[in-house]
Design a protein around this motif. Structure first.
Motif, short mmCIF file in Angstrom:
data_model
loop_
_atom_site.label_atom_id
_atom_site.label_comp_id
_atom_site.label_asym_id
_atom_site.label_seq_id
_atom_site.Cartn_x
_atom_site.Cartn_y
_atom_site.Cartn_z
N GLU A 144 49.89 -10.81 -6.61
CA GLU A 144 49.48 -12.21 -6.51
C GLU A 144 48.12 -12.41 -7.17
OE1 GLU A 144 51.62 -13.44 -2.29
OE2 GLU A 144 49.69 -12.42 -2.26
N ALA A 145 47.19 -11.47 -6.92
CA ALA A 145 45.88 -11.55 -7.56
C ALA A 145 46.00 -11.39 -9.07
CB ALA A 145 44.97 -10.47 -6.97
N LEU A 152 44.86 -13.89 -12.19
CA LEU A 152 44.10 -13.45 -13.37
C LEU A 152 44.78 -13.92 -14.65
CD1 LEU A 152 42.99 -9.80 -12.51
CD2 LEU A 152 41.56 -11.85 -12.58
N GLU A 153 46.10 -13.78 -14.70
CA GLU A 153 46.83 -14.27 -15.88
C GLU A 153 46.62 -15.76 -16.08
OE1 GLU A 153 50.72 -12.24 -17.27
OE2 GLU A 153 50.89 -12.43 -15.08
N LYS A 154 46.64 -16.51 -15.00
CA LYS A 154 46.42 -17.95 -15.07
C LYS A 154 45.03 -18.25 -15.61
CE LYS A 154 46.78 -22.14 -12.25
NZ LYS A 154 47.04 -22.69 -10.89
N ALA A 155 44.08 -17.34 -15.36
CA ALA A 155 42.70 -17.51 -15.83
C ALA A 155 42.50 -16.95 -17.24
CB ALA A 155 41.75 -16.83 -14.85
N ASN A 156 43.58 -16.63 -17.92
CA ASN A 156 43.52 -16.11 -19.31
C ASN A 156 42.91 -14.71 -19.39
OD1 ASN A 156 44.70 -18.41 -20.56
ND2 ASN A 156 42.75 -19.49 -20.43
N VAL A 157 43.10 -13.94 -18.33
CA VAL A 157 42.74 -12.52 -18.37
C VAL A 157 43.99 -11.74 -18.78
CG1 VAL A 157 41.88 -10.55 -17.05
CG2 VAL A 157 41.06 -12.87 -16.52
N LEU A 212 38.25 -13.35 -6.45
CA LEU A 212 39.23 -12.80 -7.38
C LEU A 212 38.49 -11.82 -8.26
CD1 LEU A 212 42.13 -12.85 -8.49
CD2 LEU A 212 41.40 -14.67 -10.05
N GLU A 213 39.01 -10.61 -8.32
CA GLU A 213 38.29 -9.55 -9.03
C GLU A 213 39.24 -8.72 -9.87
OE1 GLU A 213 34.90 -7.21 -7.20
OE2 GLU A 213 36.46 -5.68 -7.17
N ALA A 214 38.95 -8.61 -11.14
CA ALA A 214 39.65 -7.68 -12.03
C ALA A 214 38.88 -6.36 -11.97
CB ALA A 214 39.67 -8.22 -13.46
N ASN A 215 39.49 -5.37 -11.34
CA ASN A 215 38.77 -4.13 -11.08
C ASN A 215 39.72 -2.93 -11.11
OD1 ASN A 215 36.93 -2.20 -10.28
ND2 ASN A 215 36.87 -2.86 -8.14
N PRO A 216 39.74 -2.17 -12.22
CA PRO A 216 38.86 -2.36 -13.36
C PRO A 216 39.50 -3.18 -14.48
CG PRO A 216 39.95 -0.26 -13.57
CD PRO A 216 40.45 -0.88 -12.28
N LEU A 217 38.64 -3.61 -15.39
CA LEU A 217 39.05 -4.18 -16.67
C LEU A 217 38.82 -3.07 -17.69
CD1 LEU A 217 39.97 -7.13 -17.41
CD2 LEU A 217 37.64 -7.52 -18.21
N ILE A 218 39.92 -2.56 -18.27
CA ILE A 218 39.83 -1.42 -19.19
C ILE A 218 39.48 -1.93 -20.59
CG2 ILE A 218 41.06 0.52 -20.23
CD1 ILE A 218 40.60 0.91 -17.30
#
Length: 243
Positions: A15-16, A20-25, A207-213
């Motif tokens: 879900e998280a 992130l995808e919705k936020a263009n990550v 909301l946290e992208a962890n990690p971002l590679i």
């Protein structure tokens, strides 16, 4: 009408990742695998090996700390063994009810992505200031360097450059031409995650992208943490819909 009986509820990792995808990550897809799925499951998922296997239960935020991550599986058979291993390892620190919930939740199977650097990108709601976008080094460097910069959204180009220029992570990425694509991805993700928090108007706790590679082909989220506002049945307004 005022919102009543509210609390932030932890989101499941997928879900998280969806937010992130919705936020263009850019994200590496996570495939949910139940404890009943067999080798035939892989035929319809078109998964590229090697893969990581991770416990899916939403009530465990830091999977690796409880043995809930297994990396480098090369075959379906290895995934099945890894599934049992991570579930058993995580269950050792839980009571019987929670252990059963672990198995009910299953595991995620995710193609592995290697890079040169791990960073963290997040947005968290501060009671006084509202949403704050954070950026810095990830992985083991989080505790060592405390490399975090914060800005309030919406992020203008100068805010994004400030997040990059005031962190070790930003300096490392900007100084290496190999990371040109990743730098573009991170700038886009910073603006997007801040805008998402504003659009959700207080419903997003964090909301946290962890990690971002970070690598030569871009920056990709391989895991995520999040929480969103949930209203009790007594509320007459709809809250964030969990799936």
């Amino acid at each position: 009408m005022a919102i009543v009986d509210v609390q932030y509820q932890t989101l499941a990792p997928h879900e998280a990742m969806g937010l992130l995808e919705k936020a263009n990550v850019r994200v590496v897809p996570m495939h949910l695998m139940s404890c009943d799925d067999s080798e035939e499951w892989f035929d319809e998922k078109h998964i590229t090996f090697p893969v990581a296997v991770k416990i899916a239960a939403r009530f465990i935020a830091h999977k690796a700390k409880v043995g809930g991550v297994w990396l480098g599986c090369q075959t379906p058979e290895q995934v099945l063994r890894a599934r049992e291993s991570v579930l058993s390892a995580a269950a050792r620190s839980l009571d019987g009810a929670r252990a059963r919930q672990l198995r009910e939740a299953g595991v995620y199977v995710q193609s592995m992505r290697r890079g040169d650097l791990e960073v963290v990108l997040s947005v968290k709601r501060d009671p006084a200031f509202g949403p704050l976008v954070g950026f810095g080094l990830g992985g083991w460097a989080i505790e060592l360097w405390k490399d975090v910069a914060l800005r309030r959204p919406p992020l203008k180009p100068r805010d994004i450059e400030a997040l990059l220029n005031t962190t070790r992570a930003g300096a490392l990425i900007a100084s290496n031409d190999r990371f040109a694509s990743a730098l573009h991805d991170i700038r886009t993700a910073m603006a997007g995650i801040g805008q998402l928090a504003l659009e959700m108007d207080g419903q997003l706790g964090e909301l946290e992208a962890n990690p971002l590679i970070v690598g030569s082909d871009g920056a990709f989220a391989v895991d995520a943490l999040g929480s969103a506002l949930v209203r009790s049945p007594s509320s007459d307004q709809e809250g964030f819909a969990q799936r």
